[in-house]
Each structure stands twice: as C-alpha cells, then as structure tokens.
Scaffold this motif. Structure first.
Motif, PDB file in Angstrom:
ATOM      1  N   ARG A  92      26.076 -96.371 -47.188  1.00 48.76           N
ATOM      2  CA  ARG A  92      27.513 -95.667 -47.140  1.00 48.76           C
ATOM      3  C   ARG A  92      28.373 -97.119 -46.933  1.00 48.76           C
ATOM      4  O   ARG A  92      29.558 -97.005 -46.951  1.00 48.76           O
ATOM      5  CB  ARG A  92      27.605 -95.281 -45.753  1.00 48.76           C
ATOM      6  N   LYS A 135      36.426 -96.830 -46.143  1.00 52.17           N
ATOM      7  CA  LYS A 135      36.528 -95.670 -45.334  1.00 52.17           C
ATOM      8  C   LYS A 135      37.392 -94.419 -46.106  1.00 52.17           C
ATOM      9  O   LYS A 135      36.937 -93.355 -45.857  1.00 52.17           O
ATOM     10  CB  LYS A 135      37.322 -96.071 -44.035  1.00 52.17           C
ATOM     11  N   ARG A 174      34.374 -92.777 -48.150  1.00 48.60           N
ATOM     12  CA  ARG A 174      33.804 -91.940 -47.412  1.00 48.60           C
ATOM     13  C   ARG A 174      34.420 -90.606 -46.961  1.00 48.60           C
ATOM     14  O   ARG A 174      33.743 -89.763 -46.966  1.00 48.60           O
ATOM     15  CB  ARG A 174      33.149 -92.791 -46.093  1.00 48.60           C
ATOM     16  N   TYR A 180      34.466 -88.478 -49.898  1.00 46.00           N
ATOM     17  CA  TYR A 180      33.013 -87.678 -50.300  1.00 46.00           C
ATOM     18  C   TYR A 180      32.676 -86.636 -49.287  1.00 46.00           C
ATOM     19  O   TYR A 180      32.197 -85.636 -49.420  1.00 46.00           O
ATOM     20  CB  TYR A 180      32.014 -88.980 -50.116  1.00 46.00           C
ATOM     21  N   ALA A 181      32.792 -87.023 -47.970  1.00 47.04           N
ATOM     22  CA  ALA A 181      32.755 -85.952 -46.911  1.00 47.04           C
ATOM     23  C   ALA A 181      33.554 -84.610 -47.331  1.00 47.04           C
ATOM     24  O   ALA A 181      32.990 -83.682 -46.912  1.00 47.04           O
ATOM     25  CB  ALA A 181      33.045 -86.441 -45.551  1.00 47.04           C
ATOM     26  N   ASP A 235      27.701 -79.667 -47.213  1.00 47.75           N
ATOM     27  CA  ASP A 235      27.362 -80.054 -45.743  1.00 47.75           C
ATOM     28  C   ASP A 235      25.806 -80.519 -45.446  1.00 47.75           C
ATOM     29  O   ASP A 235      24.937 -80.152 -46.186  1.00 47.75           O
ATOM     30  CB  ASP A 235      27.427 -78.566 -44.711  1.00 47.75           C
ATOM     31  N   GLY A 275      24.936 -86.835 -46.157  1.00 51.56           N
ATOM     32  CA  GLY A 275      25.588 -87.754 -46.074  1.00 51.56           C
ATOM     33  C   GLY A 275      25.412 -88.934 -47.068  1.00 51.56           C
ATOM     34  O   GLY A 275      24.372 -88.948 -47.953  1.00 51.56           O
ATOM     35  N   LEU A 276      26.113 -90.066 -47.265  1.00 54.61           N
ATOM     36  CA  LEU A 276      25.964 -91.243 -48.237  1.00 54.61           C
ATOM     37  C   LEU A 276      24.491 -91.667 -47.957  1.00 54.61           C
ATOM     38  O   LEU A 276      23.862 -92.096 -48.981  1.00 54.61           O
ATOM     39  CB  LEU A 276      26.913 -91.920 -48.133  1.00 54.61           C
ATOM     40  N   ASN A 277      24.238 -91.843 -46.804  1.00 59.93           N
ATOM     41  CA  ASN A 277      22.745 -92.452 -46.463  1.00 59.93           C
ATOM     42  C   ASN A 277      21.560 -91.535 -46.766  1.00 59.93           C
ATOM     43  O   ASN A 277      20.589 -92.019 -46.817  1.00 59.93           O
ATOM     44  CB  ASN A 277      22.979 -92.996 -44.834  1.00 59.93           C
ATOM     45  N   ASP A 278      22.054 -90.457 -46.993  1.00 57.47           N
ATOM     46  CA  ASP A 278      20.867 -89.130 -47.313  1.00 57.47           C
ATOM     47  C   ASP A 278      20.528 -89.380 -48.731  1.00 57.47           C
ATOM     48  O   ASP A 278      19.504 -88.809 -49.333  1.00 57.47           O
ATOM     49  CB  ASP A 278      21.071 -87.883 -46.985  1.00 57.47           C
ATOM     50  N   GLY A 312      17.351 -85.527 -48.727  1.00 53.13           N
ATOM     51  CA  GLY A 312      18.457 -85.411 -49.352  1.00 53.13           C
ATOM     52  C   GLY A 312      18.747 -85.914 -50.988  1.00 53.13           C
ATOM     53  O   GLY A 312      18.002 -86.633 -51.390  1.00 53.13           O
TER      54      GLY A 312
END
Length: 203
Positions: A77, A82, A85, A88-89, A94, A97-100, A203
């Motif tokens: 991420r 910001k 992100r 993306y969200a 749902d 996340g980016l880290n997934d 993910g």
C-alpha cells in the motif's frame, strides 16, 4: 474481473511510478475531484473491433520503493498515495486491500517513441518480454477524442500499406500479463503429489 488494475513501474532514466487503473469506465461517472486531479488520465483505447475507456490515477515513487515492496520490506500500500488508495477502495471488491494482493511479474518492457518514414504522426512501439520467451509487440499512437476515427483509419491504412497484418488476435497488454502471471502463481501454489492440501483463502 472487476476491472481494477494496480501497477508499480521502474523506468530507466526517469522517475518510477505507480498507477491504479479502472477499465472500463464511464468518464462522466467519475467524481469531479478525480476528473480535476493532475494525476488522473482518462483515455479511449481503440483497437480493431472495438474501443474501451479507462481511467488511470498515477503517482510518482522513489528510486527504491518498488524493489523494497517486491522484496517484502515495504507494504504494498505504500506504493500508492492517499488519493490512489481511496480510488482503489472505491472500486475494488470488498475485503481485498492493497496489502492482500500478490506480486505478479516482473515484466521487462522496451519502449521507443518514433515518427515512421512517410508519416507525420508520432508512434510508440512497446515490446513486452515474458519469462517463457514469448513477447507482445504493440504499435500505438495518440490523438484527441474528436480525431479518433480519422486517425484510426489513417493508421490502419499506413500499417496495411507496409505489410502489417491487422487481422490477428488483439488483446490489451495488461490482460495478457495478468492472465500469464496469475496462472504461474496458481501453479506454484498447487500442492505437489503426495502433499496434503488444506482449505483456505488468499487475496
């Protein structure tokens, strides 16, 4: 499947960058603050057989950020601003996340800007080189939306006149890359003969 693509790129001699891209997109449906953002680019990609609109929110990176993220020293991420992100969200499924995300690649790309002989329009040639030895070559040019059909016809005539076959299989570079590396990642994740597989989710 949701049309969301995230990418980090190292570029020789230039600032490294990241992008969160949405394809397809209806430009008028984008929030006004995004349409006014200096990092937002909305494009119409025209190919033989059709066209698609995309929206890409770009950001600049430090010289070591991509390497650190790929090696696991930096959370994924952190490659995105910001604003990126949040974009993306708003568009990703749902719970992912980016880290997934899993790192796919890398791909080595050669890029050349040039004006072909007998043409006054600048073209871009990109060669995407894959680990298995296969490659994708893309020739492209840019124009204003109002010129799209004229430029497309002129470009087709120019390439056809020089023996370039335009009837072959057409697909976006991004789609091919995601398909190739996703299969590669899935193959490495499958248990070998004799191993015991356990259920889970990633993910």
């Amino acid at each position: 499947r949701h049309g969301v693509v995230v990418r980090a790129r190292r570029i020789q001699g230039r600032a490294h960058d990241s992008v969160v891209k949405l394809r397809p997109v209806v430009p008028a449906a984008l929030p006004e603050h995004l349409r006014r953002s200096p990092g937002m680019v909305v494009e119409v990609d025209a190919m033989p057989g059709g066209y698609v609109c995309s929206a890409a929110l770009k950001g600049k990176l430090g010289q070591s950020a991509v390497t650190e993220a790929v090696s696991g020293a930096l959370p994924l991420r952190k490659l995105f601003s910001k604003e990126q992100r949040a974009f993306y969200a708003d568009n990703a499924p749902d719970g992912i996340g980016l880290n997934d995300l899993s790192v796919l690649g890398p791909l080595f790309v050669l890029k050349l800007n040039f004006v072909p002989p007998g043409s006054s329009r600048k073209m871009v040639a990109e060669m995407w080189l894959y680990p298995d030895g296969s490659r994708v070559l893309e020739l492209s040019t840019k124009c204003a939306p109002s010129e799209m059909f004229q430029v497309a016809a002129e470009s087709r005539a120019y390439l056809s006149g020089r023996g370039v076959n335009l009837s072959g299989e057409q697909q976006t570079k991004t789609k091919k890359a995601l398909t190739f590396f996703s299969k590669q990642l899935q193959a490495t994740a499958e248990p070998a003969a004799g191993d015991v597989a356990t259920s889970g989710a990633s993910g």
